[in-house]
Design an enzyme around this catalytic site. Structure first.
Site, PDB file in Angstrom:
ATOM      1  CG  ASP A  99      -0.310  -0.556   2.472  1.00 16.83           C
ATOM      2  OD1 ASP A  99       0.930  -0.507   2.578  1.00 16.83           O
ATOM      3  OD2 ASP A  99      -1.036  -1.049   3.347  1.00 16.83           O
ATOM      4  CG  ASN A 107      -8.635  -1.701  12.074  1.00 17.33           C
ATOM      5  OD1 ASN A 107      -7.710  -2.355  11.593  1.00 17.33           O
ATOM      6  ND2 ASN A 107      -9.105  -0.608  11.502  1.00 17.33           N
ATOM      7  CG  HIS A 110      -5.660  -2.462   8.920  1.00 20.09           C
ATOM      8  ND1 HIS A 110      -5.748  -1.110   9.246  1.00 20.09           N
ATOM      9  CD2 HIS A 110      -4.348  -2.774   9.078  1.00 20.09           C
ATOM     10  CE1 HIS A 110      -4.554  -0.659   9.572  1.00 20.09           C
ATOM     11  NE2 HIS A 110      -3.690  -1.646   9.482  1.00 20.09           N
TER      12      HIS A 110
HETATM   13  C1  F6R Z   1       1.511  -1.619   6.106  1.00 25.74           C
HETATM   14  C2  F6R Z   1       0.190  -2.215   6.189  1.00 25.74           C
HETATM   15  C3  F6R Z   1      -0.552  -2.310   7.470  1.00 25.74           C
HETATM   16  C4  F6R Z   1       0.326  -2.665   8.672  1.00 25.74           C
HETATM   17  C5  F6R Z   1      -0.492  -2.685   9.954  1.00 25.74           C
HETATM   18  C6  F6R Z   1       0.375  -2.959  11.163  1.00 25.74           C
HETATM   19  O1  F6R Z   1       2.012  -1.666   4.779  1.00 25.74           O
HETATM   20  O2  F6R Z   1      -0.321  -2.601   5.185  1.00 25.74           O
HETATM   21  O3  F6R Z   1      -1.576  -3.267   7.344  1.00 25.74           O
HETATM   22  O4  F6R Z   1       0.911  -3.917   8.452  1.00 25.74           O
HETATM   23  O5  F6R Z   1      -1.131  -1.458  10.123  1.00 25.74           O
HETATM   24  O6  F6R Z   1       1.239  -1.889  11.366  1.00 25.74           O
HETATM   25  P1  F6R Z   1       2.370  -1.955  12.485  1.00 25.74           P
HETATM   26  O7  F6R Z   1       3.292  -3.026  12.081  1.00 25.74           O
HETATM   27  O8  F6R Z   1       3.030  -0.606  12.438  1.00 25.74           O
HETATM   28  O9  F6R Z   1       1.680  -2.224  13.764  1.00 25.74           O
END
Ligand code: F6R
Length: 256
Positions: free
Chosen positions: A67, A136, A138
């Protein structure tokens, strides 16, 4: 779904790097799907080390990032492009033309998304997709409620995600409200998936993803339907998962 639990973040990172390294060693021109965020930083550090020791090479590896923030150019310090340069690409022997990151300021977003999907297909699909997980649930920026049939597209970031992403921006006014992300279907088409989570705060999301109902309300739960998923959690992130659901308790030097 194979669930591995490590003692701490450092060991999770090493185990994750070994999984990626084995993929590259088995297929030099592997196509990798890569995440940003806090979670994979240690894994990238380990991969840089393996590369500097000549144990692996990125010279034929092709990457697609999950992303990018909408509205940020690749030279913006908060962009995922800059994150990837800093945390991996500038320190390994990857070829510029093999790096793919969505353009956050593409004038034709739909065209950009279509082309990204086509490029992934042209490279024969993603061999190994690495994922973090949001508080959440995602994956990528597929927020709760994302359609399982979704492809790469423009999405609105939830208030919770924006709060969390604020760590990357000095001025709160700069925090993007939208992102372009691979879709759930794009992710599910990867041949293998490696999901990483670390820290107590991720424990509820990890439990919901791995052992909760498979529902669009919890995007990562869709991974329960994928035939080749490895999950590496540190102890804290695994704290709500029953011991009998864990396949391997790993200590340093002897994990997956
Ligand atoms: C990042 C992405 C997000 C992160 C997620 C966890 O490219 O796609 O889904 O993997 O928000 O982020 P962290 O690792 O910072 O807790």
């Amino acid at each position: 779904m194979r669930i591995i639990v490590t003692d701490n973040y450092g060991e999770m990172s090493q185990a994750a790097a070994r999984t990626v390294a084995r993929q590259i060693l088995a297929k030099q021109d592997s196509v990798l799907g890569l995440p940003t965020g806090n979670t994979p930083i240690g894994m990238y550090g380990q991969l840089i080390k393996l590369c500097s020791h000549g144990l692996i090479s990125f010279s034929k590896v092709v990457t697609f990032n999950l992303d990018e923030y909408r509205g940020l150019s690749s030279d913006h310090p908060g962009s995922f492009y800059q994150y990837m340069r800093e945390n991996l690409f500038d320190q390994v022997d990857i070829r510029e033309e093999n790096i793919h990151i969505l353009d956050g300021i593409a004038p034709d977003t739909e065209g950009e998304c279509r082309q990204y999907e086509e490029e992934i297909r042209r490279h024969g699909g993603i061999d190994l997709q690495v994922l973090g997980i949001g508080l959440n649930g995602h994956i990528g920026f597929n927020e709760p409620g994302s359609n399982w049939g979704s492809k790469t597209r423009l999405v609105n970031l939830s208030a919770e995600t924006r709060r969390r992403e604020s760590r990357n921006f000095r001025d709160p006014g700069e925090i993007p409200t939208q992102a372009i992300t691979m879709g759930i279907r794009t992710i599910m088409r990867a041949k293998r998936i490696l999901l990483l989570a670390s820290g107590q705060e991720k424990a509820p999301a990890a439990k919901q993803a791995l052992r909760g109902p498979v529902t669009e309300k919890a995007p990562a739960s869709v991974l329960q339907l994928h035939p080749a998923v490895t999950v590496i959690l540190d102890k804290e992130a695994s704290s709500l998962i029953k011991p009998e659901d864990i396949h391997e308790l790993s200590t340093m030097g002897r994990s997956d």
